[in-house]
Motif scaffolding. Structure first.
Motif, PDB file in Angstrom:
ATOM      1  N   ARG A  62      -7.523 -11.399  25.674  1.00 54.87           N
ATOM      2  CA  ARG A  62      -6.269 -10.973  26.305  1.00 54.87           C
ATOM      3  C   ARG A  62      -6.508  -9.863  27.331  1.00 54.87           C
ATOM      4  N   GLU A  63      -7.364  -8.918  27.000  1.00 57.04           N
ATOM      5  CA  GLU A  63      -7.529  -7.749  27.864  1.00 57.04           C
ATOM      6  C   GLU A  63      -8.593  -7.907  28.937  1.00 57.04           C
ATOM      7  N   ALA A  64      -9.588  -8.770  28.697  1.00 57.14           N
ATOM      8  CA  ALA A  64     -10.680  -8.902  29.668  1.00 57.14           C
ATOM      9  C   ALA A  64     -10.825 -10.310  30.216  1.00 57.14           C
ATOM     10  N   GLY A  65     -10.024 -11.239  29.742  1.00 58.24           N
ATOM     11  CA  GLY A  65     -10.091 -12.605  30.231  1.00 58.24           C
ATOM     12  C   GLY A  65     -11.071 -13.481  29.466  1.00 58.24           C
ATOM     13  N   THR A  66     -12.220 -12.900  29.156  1.00 59.08           N
ATOM     14  CA  THR A  66     -13.255 -13.596  28.380  1.00 59.08           C
ATOM     15  C   THR A  66     -13.981 -12.562  27.523  1.00 59.08           C
ATOM     16  N   ILE A  67     -14.734 -13.053  26.542  1.00 54.49           N
ATOM     17  CA  ILE A  67     -15.571 -12.142  25.750  1.00 54.49           C
ATOM     18  C   ILE A  67     -16.669 -11.568  26.633  1.00 54.49           C
ATOM     19  N   GLN A  68     -17.210 -12.389  27.543  1.00 54.76           N
ATOM     20  CA  GLN A  68     -18.208 -11.864  28.477  1.00 54.76           C
ATOM     21  C   GLN A  68     -17.632 -10.714  29.293  1.00 54.76           C
ATOM     22  N   GLY A  69     -16.405 -10.893  29.773  1.00 57.87           N
ATOM     23  CA  GLY A  69     -15.786  -9.839  30.569  1.00 57.87           C
ATOM     24  C   GLY A  69     -15.679  -8.539  29.812  1.00 57.87           C
ATOM     25  N   TRP A  70     -15.355  -8.634  28.518  1.00 59.89           N
ATOM     26  CA  TRP A  70     -15.273  -7.422  27.695  1.00 59.89           C
ATOM     27  C   TRP A  70     -16.649  -6.789  27.545  1.00 59.89           C
ATOM     28  N   LEU A  71     -17.650  -7.592  27.223  1.00 59.76           N
ATOM     29  CA  LEU A  71     -18.987  -7.060  26.971  1.00 59.76           C
ATOM     30  C   LEU A  71     -19.601  -6.446  28.225  1.00 59.76           C
ATOM     31  N   LEU A  72     -19.302  -7.023  29.384  1.00 55.92           N
ATOM     32  CA  LEU A  72     -19.893  -6.515  30.624  1.00 55.92           C
ATOM     33  C   LEU A  72     -19.403  -5.112  30.972  1.00 55.92           C
TER      34      LEU A  72
END
Length: 286
Positions: free
Chosen positions: A111-121
């Motif tokens: 929800r907040e980063a679009g993808t799990i990758q987006g969050w981790l990056l």
């Protein structure tokens, strides 16, 4: 004596569909969309500890409930309903409540980063030697999430093993399951790993150290350490980087499956006769 790179490159080429079928990564291959694969990978890797048959059985139960799209499932995940659905779930240390916490964490990231990758990056810097700081930041962020809808207002209780999903290099942990998740997502698609994340270079990965990697890499002289910790993981990765600077962790899956699928336990010498690394392995030369 056989050359280490030549031998390990052959072991890499000899990976098989049978090896994949005997691995938690196989659950990611059930889905075609990258957004489904990254969610499936997070779940499969978090529960990838213990007996492989039990791992596969419990993952089957989870993914049967999630249906055709893990991404859609976590987007629509209702913690109250989830706790009822998974009330009887148990995988060694973790129970249904921990699983629901993981599903809610995935929902928040998406929800907040679009993808799990987006969050981790958010925690990744390609200028760093490897993913040490990346995983430290990612794991810390997981423990700061508001998971009250699952665990209550007091946050994750002391008797929950939810934090077990997210160890950190900062504490010295080998972070086997998180390193494995990154390998699945980051390494180039080769029939085993998926290559769906592009924000992290494969050269920055660190090998996932489990009992098989610890034992076999010790036999191969790739580590002199006794404890399966982050320092061992980095030491083995450094040695493998000498063989393939751009993709050192390509050797993880084939080495690991010498134990998981081929039966190497470091004790039964009968398995050494047909082992691909016998000529280099300290155990095989005894």
């Amino acid at each position: 004596m056989p050359n280490l790179k030549t031998t390990l490159d052959k072991v890499y080429r000899d990976r098989s569909a049978e090896h994949l079928a005997n691995d938690p990564l196989s659950f990611c291959h059930r889905f075609q969309a990258p957004e489904d694969q990254e969610v499936a990978g997070l779940i499969a890797s978090c529960f990838a500890y213990g007996n492989v048959k039990i791992i596969k059985r419990n993952l089957q139960d989870i993914f049967s409930e999630m249906g055709s799209s893990p991404r859609h499932y976590v987007e629509r995940f209702d913690p109250a309903k989830g706790k009822r659905t998974f009330s009887g779930f148990k995988h060694r240390f973790n129970d249904g409540r921990d699983l629901c916490g993981l599903l809610l964490a995935a929902q928040i990231m998406v929800r907040e980063a679009g993808t799990i990758q987006g969050w981790l990056l958010r925690f990744h810097d390609e200028a760093q030697e490897d993913v040490t700081e990346t995983l430290s930041g990612f794991s810390a962020s997981m423990k700061e999430l508001d998971l009250g809808a699952v665990f209550g207002r007091g946050g994750v209780p002391a008797d929950s093993y939810f934090p077990f999903f997210f160890p950190s290099p900062a504490s010295g942990s080998a972070c086997k399951r998180l390193c494995m998740y990154l390998r699945w997502m980051v390494r180039p698609a080769d029939g085993i790993d998926l290559g769906i994340w592009t924000g992290i270079a494969p050269s920055r990965l660190v090998i996932p150290v489990d009992a098989h990697i610890q034992r076999i890499c010790t036999f191969l002289g790739l580590t002199t350490r006794k404890q399966a910790d982050w320092r061992m993981a980095r030491e083995i990765t450094t040695r493998l980087r000498e063989l393939d600077p751009e993709d050192p962790v390509k050797y993880d899956f084939p080495i690991c499956h010498l134990g998981i699928s081929e039966g190497c336990d470091g004790k039964n010498r009968a398995t050494c006769r047909n082992c691909a690394i016998t000529g280099l392995c300290a155990q095989g030369k005894k």
